[in-house]
Design a protein around this motif. Structure first.
Motif, short mmCIF file in Angstrom:
data_model
loop_
_atom_site.label_atom_id
_atom_site.label_comp_id
_atom_site.label_asym_id
_atom_site.label_seq_id
_atom_site.Cartn_x
_atom_site.Cartn_y
_atom_site.Cartn_z
N PRO A 10 -8.89 -9.25 6.67
CA PRO A 10 -9.65 -10.05 5.99
C PRO A 10 -9.35 -10.08 4.49
CG PRO A 10 -11.20 -8.76 7.60
CD PRO A 10 -9.89 -8.23 7.56
N ALA A 11 -9.18 -8.75 3.92
CA ALA A 11 -8.86 -8.69 2.79
C ALA A 11 -7.42 -9.68 2.05
CB ALA A 11 -8.50 -7.18 2.28
N ARG A 21 6.31 -1.95 -5.84
CA ARG A 21 4.97 -1.59 -6.49
C ARG A 21 4.07 -1.17 -5.53
NH1 ARG A 21 5.00 -4.24 -11.76
NH2 ARG A 21 7.32 -5.11 -12.05
N VAL A 22 3.36 0.23 -5.76
CA VAL A 22 2.21 0.47 -4.94
C VAL A 22 1.08 -0.27 -5.60
CG1 VAL A 22 0.75 2.42 -4.39
CG2 VAL A 22 3.33 2.53 -4.41
N VAL A 23 0.14 -0.71 -4.78
CA VAL A 23 -1.11 -1.46 -5.05
C VAL A 23 -2.29 -0.96 -4.38
CG1 VAL A 23 -0.01 -3.43 -6.23
CG2 VAL A 23 -0.67 -3.38 -3.67
N TYR A 24 -3.46 -0.87 -4.90
CA TYR A 24 -4.55 -0.36 -4.15
C TYR A 24 -5.24 -1.77 -3.31
CZ TYR A 24 -9.41 0.92 -3.32
OH TYR A 24 -10.86 1.14 -2.93
N SER A 25 -5.05 -3.00 -3.71
CA SER A 25 -5.58 -4.16 -3.11
C SER A 25 -4.70 -5.12 -3.14
CB SER A 25 -6.89 -4.55 -3.98
OG SER A 25 -7.34 -5.68 -3.52
N PRO A 26 -4.77 -5.92 -1.89
CA PRO A 26 -3.67 -7.57 -2.16
C PRO A 26 -4.26 -8.25 -3.21
CG PRO A 26 -5.35 -7.35 -0.41
CD PRO A 26 -5.41 -6.17 -0.81
N LEU A 27 -5.39 -7.96 -3.69
CA LEU A 27 -5.53 -8.84 -4.99
C LEU A 27 -4.73 -8.40 -6.28
CD1 LEU A 27 -9.65 -9.16 -5.06
CD2 LEU A 27 -7.79 -11.23 -4.67
N ASP A 28 -4.55 -7.20 -6.15
CA ASP A 28 -3.75 -6.69 -7.29
C ASP A 28 -2.08 -7.24 -7.37
OD1 ASP A 28 -5.87 -5.30 -7.69
OD2 ASP A 28 -4.98 -3.06 -7.21
N THR A 68 -8.38 -4.72 7.39
CA THR A 68 -7.38 -4.87 6.05
C THR A 68 -7.32 -6.34 6.11
OG1 THR A 68 -6.62 -2.91 6.24
CG2 THR A 68 -5.62 -4.07 4.84
N MET A 128 -8.32 -13.10 2.43
CA MET A 128 -9.16 -13.84 1.17
C MET A 128 -8.22 -13.73 0.01
SD MET A 128 -12.40 -14.27 1.86
CE MET A 128 -13.90 -13.62 2.90
N THR A 129 -7.27 -12.78 -0.26
CA THR A 129 -6.15 -13.10 -1.03
C THR A 129 -5.29 -14.22 -0.89
OG1 THR A 129 -6.14 -10.68 -1.16
CG2 THR A 129 -4.35 -11.72 -2.20
N PHE A 150 0.93 -1.17 -0.03
CA PHE A 150 -0.06 0.00 -0.01
C PHE A 150 0.93 1.30 0.04
CE2 PHE A 150 -2.87 -2.80 2.59
CZ PHE A 150 -3.80 -3.26 1.32
N GLY A 151 0.56 2.33 -0.57
CA GLY A 151 1.41 3.42 -0.77
C GLY A 151 1.52 4.18 0.72
#
Lengths: 392, 81, 371
Positions: free
Chosen positions: A148-149, A116-123, A146, A152-153, A92-93
């Motif tokens: 659970p995200a 790399r900056v991502v918005y979601s762990p899925l990314d 955060t 789930m990933t 995350f940023g």
């Protein structure tokens, strides 16, 4: 933005400010309330809410900023991971500018690490799928909102058998931090605004034990100005009526029992660590999450050899006391001198959610006289002529 | 830590992966509904509903009636100014 | 942000929705006309062919056609318009090269045009220097050159000098552009950040954050989609109209990197005054506001490429606004605050609730956050 803008309506804010003033008058004693979540701190500063409150209602900014409480040694570990050969390190940023003993991830990126900056762990998982020949580690941090995200990933990665993906897990839990604060001596607190988005996951039930044991009211609150003012009003009402209960202001999102699929994923993917180090607070028992043995293949801590060295904060930094609400940011000798958002010495100056960074950024107690700005407009309805105010 | 924003589920992207497009007041993103979908409430039932999104996941359903209740609460308080 | 890893050939055929924003209807060659090689920078025949085939063909200026080492411009033309030569330079690196509302080419023209415009100058001539990475598709360079030509024509400036260098593959990111520009100004009208006075009005020519948000989303890393278009546009007509309506414009800036927050802080510091802006008056388009909410960013900190921040004496505010609103690029111009005497010099935002907070200089590039 729908369901955001409405909660910033000036007339309604003025109405709640009036109601709060009314209750504060009835209470007739100073009270100190802690908003637990850094996101709530951010709202309070961004909208200048402190200035709208009566003199007798003080807000103390809690430890609910997962970037701030990340010990320096964990940042060093993150950098060591990012510098592994071939590594893509996704984060995350928020974590990019946090300094460890060996600089920040941003500096590691400048030295050649692929961060790399991502918005979601899925990314991050998608990065692993598009770069099958390279290891990808996601920097997992955050409270129960955060986690659970990330859980789930990891479950999705396990289903996809994505062997080049793993998570550096630094998730922490809210309730142990609250208990630590309540046990700490010398803390004067009359109630808590509970973290709304954490509570969407864990529900309101976990706070009941805290309320029963320490006799401090908890109102789970949202993140918009009207949410926070309502939460303050609800806490004051409990104090006026001599009650002490868990209440839920954020009932448009939070259910008493929480979110069961999210809780199930947390239970499946993570285990509770015996100890976890919090920057500024020290090692707190059963306050952090690790990846469960069944998912060890996705645990970066097990897959890579990490330095894992504790590194002390600067001795002049008083973040611990600030995180506990015992010291105001501007009372720290380093605030604004050795310690600024560009060159943070301690945790609270690091993230935009940190109390020191928020004070520095929004000027309260900063270069202008301490707390002059927030106290100036005690009456929300009256809008004093700004020029004469500033001419002082 | 908890920047989460409300949006409306507008379409299913991938039912197996529980992915749906969520419209966040004009910003669209593929979002996981893994925290919401249950056998009782399959993904198809979520289209049109309001959710709150954090880090690419719908954290929880936004109860529209409760939101209205929060917004109009001030009108029911009658403390004289 | 990940800026180093897009395959170089993916931009040779950008998606059509990006193309239709600015692609001029010039003749287009097949995309298989090849790639930039080190030979194109050697100064030999390949260099000559590249310059003739792309730059001379596209820009069609007499000064360029002469193929001399410098452009010689008629001084009389300058002196008829004013008594000060304005001279500036700017370099352009952007990822991605093409984005909704513009590309590196239009950015390179408008950026330098705007640097001249905000000093009260009329832009006239530009030079452009290209640093090309070995392996960059020539078709890509042609598209960018055509976009520059279109932007230059729109801004009524001429590209009269140019240069190309090639760096080995991996030593650059496809294409970097430097433009320098000259224009004419009058010594009796010299706006600057040090002339602000208490009572002045702060004007914005349009909504904030369009460019920065469009770029952030166009990079694709965040997988967010929104109808947001860069505001990349020349501002010299707007600046001229403003100076016409208000002979004592105190200061103008195009709010590029660092956004409106950086400009206001610079003004406050330089003039030793406070800038008071009203949150309710700040213009932000709804999708930009939503994207900023999602990513935890502040539109005040987001970059713009066609947004004028102007400070005028309070009594001229209405006239200046009206003059700006007459032009398409100033249609949404508005008054956002005023200058006050205060110490220390800070930028103060009055919230919708009557409280206030200080707007700091932005810290580095805006980073999306989830906390």
């Amino acid at each position: 933005m729908k369901f955001v803008t409405e909660f910033r309506d000036p007339a309604s804010v003025a109405g709640w400010v009036r109601e709060i003033a009314h209750l504060a008058q009835r209470l007739d004693r100073p009270v100190a309330l802690m908003e637990v979540c850094g996101g709530q701190t951010h709202t309070i500063f961004k909208h200048g809410l402190e200035a709208l409150l009566p003199e007798t209602v003080e807000l103390i900014h809690g430890p609910g900023c997962p970037v701030c409480i990340m010990p320096r040694g964990r940042i060093d570990d993150a950098i060591a991971l990012a510098e592994q050969p071939g590594m893509i390190f996704a984060t995350f940023g928020d974590a990019l500018r946090v300094p460890g003993a060996r600089g920040s991830l941003m500096q590691a990126k400048a030295r050649g690490a692929d961060v790399r900056v991502v918005y979601s762990p899925l990314d991050a998982l998608t990065l692993a799928q598009t770069h099958p020949d390279r290891p990808v580690v996601f920097f997992g941090l955050g409270f129960e909102t955060t986690a659970p995200a990330v859980a789930m990933t990891i479950l999705a990665a396990a289903r996809a058998q994505q062997a080049n993906f793993s998570v550096f897990c630094n998730h922490v839990l809210v309730v142990p931090a609250l208990e630590f604060l309540l046990q700490a001596s010398g803390l004067r607190l009359d109630g808590f605004i509970g973290p709304g988005h954490v509570s969407a996951v864990i529900g309101t039930d976990p706070y009941q034990a805290v309320v029963d044991r320490y006799q401090k009211p908890v109102v789970v609150g949202g993140f918009e100005p009207i949410d926070l003012l309502q939460s303050i009003w609800m806490l004051l009402l409990q104090l006026v009526e001599g009650r002490c209960a868990v209440e839920n202001q954020y009932h448009r999102l939070v259910k008493p029992e929480g979110n069961s699929p999210a809780l199930a994923a947390l239970a499946q993917v993570f285990t509770v660590r015996e100890q976890f180090e919090w920057r500024g607070l020290g090692s707190l028992p059963r306050s952090g999450l690790a990846i469960a043995p069944a998912f060890a293949a996705f645990d970066a801590e097990q897959r890579y050899c990490l330095p894992s060295q504790a590194s002390e904060d600067s001795p002049v930094c008083q973040c611990g006391l600030i995180l506990q609400g015992k010291l105001k940011p501007w009372e720290c000798s380093a605030f604004g001198r050795g310690c600024t958002p560009d060159h943070p010495l301690g945790a609270c100056m690091v993230s935009s959610e940190g109390a020191c960074a928020a004070y520095y950024k929004y000027g309260h107690g900063g270069p202008r006289s301490p707390m002059a700005a927030p106290r100036r407009f005690a009456e929300a309805s009256a809008r004093p002529p700004l020029q004469s105010e500033l001419a002082r | 830590m908890c920047l989460a924003v409300p949006g409306q589920v507008v379409a299913i992207v991938d039912g197996d992966q529980q992915l749906a497009t969520v419209d966040l007041s004009g910003v669209r993103r593929s979002v996981s509904l893994a925290c919401l979908v249950t056998p009782d409430r399959p993904i198809e039932q979520w289209v049109g509903r309001w959710v709150v999104v954090h880090a690419g996941f719908a954290l929880e359903e936004l109860d529209v009636a409760a939101a209205t209740e929060t917004l109009t609460w001030i009108d029911r308080l009658t403390t004289p100014a | 942000m990940a800026s180093s890893n897009h395959p170089s050939d993916s931009l040779a055929t950008p998606p059509s929705n990006v193309l239709e924003f600015q692609q001029p209807q010039h003749r287009t060659r097949s995309s298989d006309e090849g790639y930039i090689t080190l030979a194109h920078g050697s100064g030999g025949r390949a260099t000559h062919n590249l310059i003739t085939d792309i730059f001379l063909e596209t820009f069609r200026s007499d000064a360029l056609n002469a193929l001399d080492d410098s452009a010689r411009l008629d001084l009389a033309l300058f002196m008829a318009r004013g008594d000060r030569l304005a001279f500036t330079t700017d370099s352009f690196v952007v990822d991605p090269l093409f984005f909704p509302g513009g590309d590196i080419g239009s950015l390179a023209i408008n950026g330098t045009v705007n640097d001249l415009a905000v000093t009260g100058a009329q832009p006239l001539y530009l030079s452009c220097g290209f640093i090309l990475e070995e392996g960059t598709p020539i078709a890509l360079l042609r598209r960018i050159a055509q976009s520059m030509k279109l932007a230059a024509d729109t801004a009524r400036v001429k590209v009269v000098a140019g240069d190309t260098k090639v760096v080995p593959r991996g030593k650059g990111d496809q294409i970097y552009i430097n433009t320098a520009g000259v224009g004419v100004a009058r010594s009796n009208q010299v706006p600057g950040p040090r002339y602000l006075q208490p009572g002045d009005a702060i004007l914005l020519s349009g909504p904030m954050g369009d460019h920065g948000t469009a770029i952030l989303l166009a990079r694709g890393d965040l997988a967010l989609e929104a109808d947001i278009t860069s505001d990349c546009q020349p501002l010299h007509d707007l600046a001229a109209a403003l100076c016409e309506a208000c002979p004592t414009v105190r200061a103008m800036r195009d709010a590029t990197r660092g956004g409106v927050a950086a400009v206001l802080n610079e003004f406050a510091q330089t003039s030793r005054v406070s800038m008071v802006i009203e949150e309710a008056a700040l213009p932000v388009r709804p999708p930009v506001a939503a994207a900023c909410e999602v990513l935890g960013l502040d539109p005040l900190h987001m970059a713009n490429e066609g947004l004028l921040v102007a400070v005028v004496p309070g009594e001229f505010a209405a006239r200046a606004l009206m003059a700006m609103q007459m032009l398409p690029e100033g249609r949404e111009a508005c008054l956002v605050g005023h200058v006050t005497k205060a110490d220390p010099p800070v930028v103060i935002l009055q919230t919708r609730f009557g409280s206030e907070r200080i707007i700091e200089w932005p810290m580095g590039d805006p980073l999306p956050r989830i906390c």
